[in-house]
Write a protein that holds these residues in place. Structure first.
Motif, PDB file in Angstrom:
ATOM      1  N   LEU A  23     -10.737 -60.953  34.188  1.00  0.00           N
ATOM      2  CA  LEU A  23     -11.775 -61.899  34.835  1.00  0.00           C
ATOM      3  C   LEU A  23     -13.106 -62.030  34.004  1.00  0.00           C
ATOM      4  N   VAL A  24     -13.697 -60.944  33.853  1.00  0.00           N
ATOM      5  CA  VAL A  24     -15.144 -60.926  33.446  1.00  0.00           C
ATOM      6  C   VAL A  24     -15.118 -61.611  32.109  1.00  0.00           C
ATOM      7  N   TYR A  25     -14.012 -61.090  31.313  1.00  0.00           N
ATOM      8  CA  TYR A  25     -13.857 -61.760  29.826  1.00  0.00           C
ATOM      9  C   TYR A  25     -13.716 -63.387  29.931  1.00  0.00           C
ATOM     10  N   SER A  26     -13.083 -63.986  30.827  1.00  0.00           N
ATOM     11  CA  SER A  26     -12.876 -65.185  30.944  1.00  0.00           C
ATOM     12  C   SER A  26     -13.985 -66.093  31.572  1.00  0.00           C
ATOM     13  N   ALA A  27     -14.813 -65.363  32.120  1.00  0.00           N
ATOM     14  CA  ALA A  27     -15.911 -66.163  33.101  1.00  0.00           C
ATOM     15  C   ALA A  27     -17.267 -65.910  31.924  1.00  0.00           C
ATOM     16  N   SER A  28     -17.173 -65.267  30.950  1.00  0.00           N
ATOM     17  CA  SER A  28     -18.222 -65.306  29.952  1.00  0.00           C
ATOM     18  C   SER A  28     -18.360 -66.218  28.844  1.00  0.00           C
ATOM     19  N   ASP A  29     -19.456 -66.719  28.692  1.00  0.00           N
ATOM     20  CA  ASP A  29     -19.515 -67.844  27.506  1.00  0.00           C
ATOM     21  C   ASP A  29     -20.392 -67.283  26.419  1.00  0.00           C
ATOM     22  N   CYS A  30     -20.492 -66.135  26.344  1.00  0.00           N
ATOM     23  CA  CYS A  30     -21.364 -65.258  25.103  1.00  0.00           C
ATOM     24  C   CYS A  30     -20.135 -65.131  24.148  1.00  0.00           C
ATOM     25  N   TYR A  31     -20.829 -64.468  22.829  1.00  0.00           N
ATOM     26  CA  TYR A  31     -20.046 -64.208  21.797  1.00  0.00           C
ATOM     27  C   TYR A  31     -19.143 -63.009  22.109  1.00  0.00           C
ATOM     28  N   LYS A  32     -17.859 -62.888  21.425  1.00  0.00           N
ATOM     29  CA  LYS A  32     -17.089 -61.831  22.005  1.00  0.00           C
ATOM     30  C   LYS A  32     -16.535 -61.219  20.656  1.00  0.00           C
ATOM     31  N   MET A  33     -16.581 -59.674  20.687  1.00  0.00           N
ATOM     32  CA  MET A  33     -16.140 -58.853  19.784  1.00  0.00           C
ATOM     33  C   MET A  33     -14.761 -58.287  20.384  1.00  0.00           C
ATOM     34  N   LEU A  34     -13.743 -58.325  19.486  1.00  0.00           N
ATOM     35  CA  LEU A  34     -12.561 -57.677  19.633  1.00  0.00           C
ATOM     36  C   LEU A  34     -12.084 -56.842  18.768  1.00  0.00           C
ATOM     37  N   PHE A  35     -12.029 -55.431  19.041  1.00  0.00           N
ATOM     38  CA  PHE A  35     -11.486 -54.554  18.476  1.00  0.00           C
ATOM     39  C   PHE A  35     -10.171 -53.931  18.579  1.00  0.00           C
ATOM     40  N   PRO A  36      -8.978 -54.595  18.111  1.00  0.00           N
ATOM     41  CA  PRO A  36      -7.924 -53.855  18.483  1.00  0.00           C
ATOM     42  C   PRO A  36      -7.494 -52.477  18.157  1.00  0.00           C
ATOM     43  N   ALA A  37      -6.691 -51.970  18.952  1.00  0.00           N
ATOM     44  CA  ALA A  37      -5.974 -50.499  18.208  1.00  0.00           C
ATOM     45  C   ALA A  37      -4.677 -50.245  19.020  1.00  0.00           C
ATOM     46  N   MET A  38      -3.772 -50.150  18.258  1.00  0.00           N
ATOM     47  CA  MET A  38      -2.454 -49.895  18.929  1.00  0.00           C
ATOM     48  C   MET A  38      -1.209 -49.531  17.819  1.00  0.00           C
ATOM     49  N   ASN A  39      -0.039 -49.242  18.072  1.00  0.00           N
ATOM     50  CA  ASN A  39       0.920 -48.715  17.250  1.00  0.00           C
ATOM     51  C   ASN A  39       1.107 -49.933  16.259  1.00  0.00           C
ATOM     52  N   ASN A  40       1.310 -49.532  14.791  1.00  0.00           N
ATOM     53  CA  ASN A  40       1.365 -50.811  13.708  1.00  0.00           C
ATOM     54  C   ASN A  40       2.342 -51.620  13.969  1.00  0.00           C
ATOM     55  N   VAL A  41       3.868 -51.174  14.630  1.00  0.00           N
ATOM     56  CA  VAL A  41       4.552 -51.978  14.867  1.00  0.00           C
ATOM     57  C   VAL A  41       4.247 -53.170  15.810  1.00  0.00           C
ATOM     58  N   MET A  42       3.405 -52.753  16.940  1.00  0.00           N
ATOM     59  CA  MET A  42       2.990 -53.522  18.063  1.00  0.00           C
ATOM     60  C   MET A  42       1.997 -54.355  17.354  1.00  0.00           C
ATOM     61  N   TYR A  43       1.044 -53.936  16.576  1.00  0.00           N
ATOM     62  CA  TYR A  43       0.088 -54.737  16.000  1.00  0.00           C
ATOM     63  C   TYR A  43       0.489 -55.806  15.154  1.00  0.00           C
ATOM     64  N   GLN A  44       1.663 -55.387  14.473  1.00  0.00           N
ATOM     65  CA  GLN A  44       2.017 -56.731  13.660  1.00  0.00           C
ATOM     66  C   GLN A  44       3.019 -57.406  14.136  1.00  0.00           C
ATOM     67  N   SER A  45       3.458 -57.309  15.338  1.00  0.00           N
ATOM     68  CA  SER A  45       4.469 -57.999  16.172  1.00  0.00           C
ATOM     69  C   SER A  45       4.075 -59.528  16.269  1.00  0.00           C
ATOM     70  N   ALA A  46       4.961 -60.210  16.012  1.00  0.00           N
ATOM     71  CA  ALA A  46       5.008 -61.773  16.146  1.00  0.00           C
ATOM     72  C   ALA A  46       4.046 -62.195  17.539  1.00  0.00           C
ATOM     73  N   ALA A  47       4.301 -61.810  18.533  1.00  0.00           N
ATOM     74  CA  ALA A  47       3.612 -61.968  19.599  1.00  0.00           C
ATOM     75  C   ALA A  47       2.106 -61.681  19.401  1.00  0.00           C
ATOM     76  N   ASN A  48       1.695 -60.363  19.169  1.00  0.00           N
ATOM     77  CA  ASN A  48       0.408 -60.112  18.865  1.00  0.00           C
ATOM     78  C   ASN A  48      -0.429 -60.921  17.725  1.00  0.00           C
ATOM     79  N   GLN A  49       0.440 -60.988  16.625  1.00  0.00           N
ATOM     80  CA  GLN A  49      -0.270 -61.809  15.573  1.00  0.00           C
ATOM     81  C   GLN A  49      -0.728 -63.335  16.051  1.00  0.00           C
ATOM     82  N   ARG A  50       0.384 -63.780  16.823  1.00  0.00           N
ATOM     83  CA  ARG A  50       0.262 -65.387  17.296  1.00  0.00           C
ATOM     84  C   ARG A  50      -0.962 -65.081  18.480  1.00  0.00           C
ATOM     85  N   ASN A  51      -1.204 -64.101  19.232  1.00  0.00           N
ATOM     86  CA  ASN A  51      -1.973 -64.225  20.078  1.00  0.00           C
ATOM     87  C   ASN A  51      -3.781 -63.811  19.354  1.00  0.00           C
ATOM     88  N   LEU A  52      -3.606 -63.063  18.444  1.00  0.00           N
ATOM     89  CA  LEU A  52      -4.881 -62.798  17.718  1.00  0.00           C
ATOM     90  C   LEU A  52      -5.294 -64.138  16.924  1.00  0.00           C
TER      91      LEU A  52
END
Length: 383
Positions: free
Chosen positions: A101-130
């Protein structure tokens, strides 16, 4: 001192986020926001952290909105590390916990640092979202390749918190250096009218200029934007023009007061010598002979008027011709010329060369938003 929101999500790397929090709050006003399940990954939660979406038994119209208070004051929002689930939530706008909710209500610059299993990171859904988050203007910093918590080696390892701290420091320095500066930006393509309804134009999408606008907006400078045609709607304040003549007129209106002027617009080099009045009738004119004359050169005209402004121009070429570009830099009285190739038009990425009177620097292909950030950093280093 900057106001920073730091979000920790349900990740085995969450303790690194706590170390970052302790470091950042020495110099900055930092609000720590936790997703509901992150407590299972932390030895203990700081007492000043925010995690509950609802903290009262009853809300009326005068009740304080915690998420709005947190979001409205932020200069920067950092999510370290971002889980697969949290990335999916913010991409689709789901706000079922305080962090999203805080993320969606913020209009400042956002930095995102993903971390997860390699298969999850490379999944079609995650790559599409990124990919969507990058298109939305979020700074996505890909994870490292290394040994993961699941004892496999691959991409998905969290950044070390010290590296994240350095990245934040670089951004805040860049933010401070443009504070109070007046910046004039143009982009988009112009028209050359054949008759009252038909015109010649070019293939520029306006994506590079829009990316520059995003970066400049995050910097909180005093920004004025003049725009021709683009392939997408603009939902922010701008001055709309159609022709080179209109572009020059609007740029001259603001030019004298500016500190930095960035001319990214794709202007027409030629114009119809004698435009037809009204609409050309095809039956009466089965064929047409047109004479094209040299069009007004907006960038050259601004170069003649330059006093204290840092003037930046773009040059679209079939290839990287440095001799041609150097002459253009001199002829138009530019401080910085950005050379790109015509093949980047209509594309989401770009590769460029920075050219000044004393240096040449090649920038490898990247997203136009990434390139825009490098352009602004270059301007700051030269001013």
């Amino acid at each position: 001192m900057a106001k920073i929101i730091l979000i920790l999500t349900s990740s085995i790397a969450a303790p690194k986020g706590l170390a970052l929090y302790q470091k950042l709050k020495v110099l900055h006003d930092v609000k720590l926001v936790l997703t509901p399940d992150v407590k299972y990954f932390l030895p203990e939660s700081p007492p000043d952290a925010f995690s509950e979406l609802f903290t009262q038994q009853y809300y009326d119209k005068n009740s304080k909105s915690l998420h709005i208070d947190l979001a409205s004051q932020a200069d920067l929002l950092v999510c370290y590390s971002a889980s697969h689930n949290f990335i999916a939530k913010i991409t689709t706008g789901i706000t079922d916990n305080l962090a999203s909710l805080v993320y969606s209500a913020s209009d400042c610059y956002k930095m995102l640092f993903p971390a997860m299993n390699n298969v999850m990171y490379q999944s079609a859904a995650n790559q599409r979202n990124l990919k969507q988050l990058i298109a939305d203007g979020v700074g996505v910093f890909p994870p490292k390749v290394g040994l993961l918590a699941c004892k496999t080696v691959g991409i998905g390892r969290a950044w070390e918190w010290e590296d994240v701290d350095q990245t934040i420091s670089k951004y805040l320095t860049y933010l401070d250096k443009l504070k109070g500066k007046k910046v004039l930006l143009n982009f988009g393509r112009t028209k050359t009218y054949l008759d009252d309804i038909r015109y010649l134009t070019n293939n520029s999408s306006g994506l590079m200029g829009d990316a520059l606008h995003q970066i400049l907006t995050w910097s909180r400078c005093g920004l004025t934007t003049v725009v021709g045609d683009t392939d997408f709607p603009l939902y922010y304040d701008h001055i709309k023009v159609n022709t080179n003549q209109e572009m020059l007129g609007e740029m001259e209106n603001y030019f004298a007061q500016q500190d930095i002027v960035i001319c990214c617009a794709a202007l027409n080099d030629y114009q119809i010598k004698e435009p037809f009045k009204g609409k050309i009738a095809k039956r009466q004119n089965p064929s047409l002979k047109l004479t094209l004359d040299k069009n007004i050169d907006v960038l050259a005209q601004l170069g003649l008027k330059k006093t204290h402004q840092f003037l930046v121009g773009f040059s679209a070429q079939n290839d990287f011709d440095l001799n041609y570009a150097r002459q253009k830099l001199i002829d138009k009285n530019l401080d910085l010329l950005i050379i790109n190739q015509t093949s980047s038009m209509q594309q989401s990425d770009n590769e460029i060369i920075f050219l000044t009177k004393t240096e040449v620097e090649k920038i490898n292909k990247a997203s136009k938003l990434t390139i825009a950030g490098q352009i602004i950093q270059k301007i700051i280093s030269q001013c």
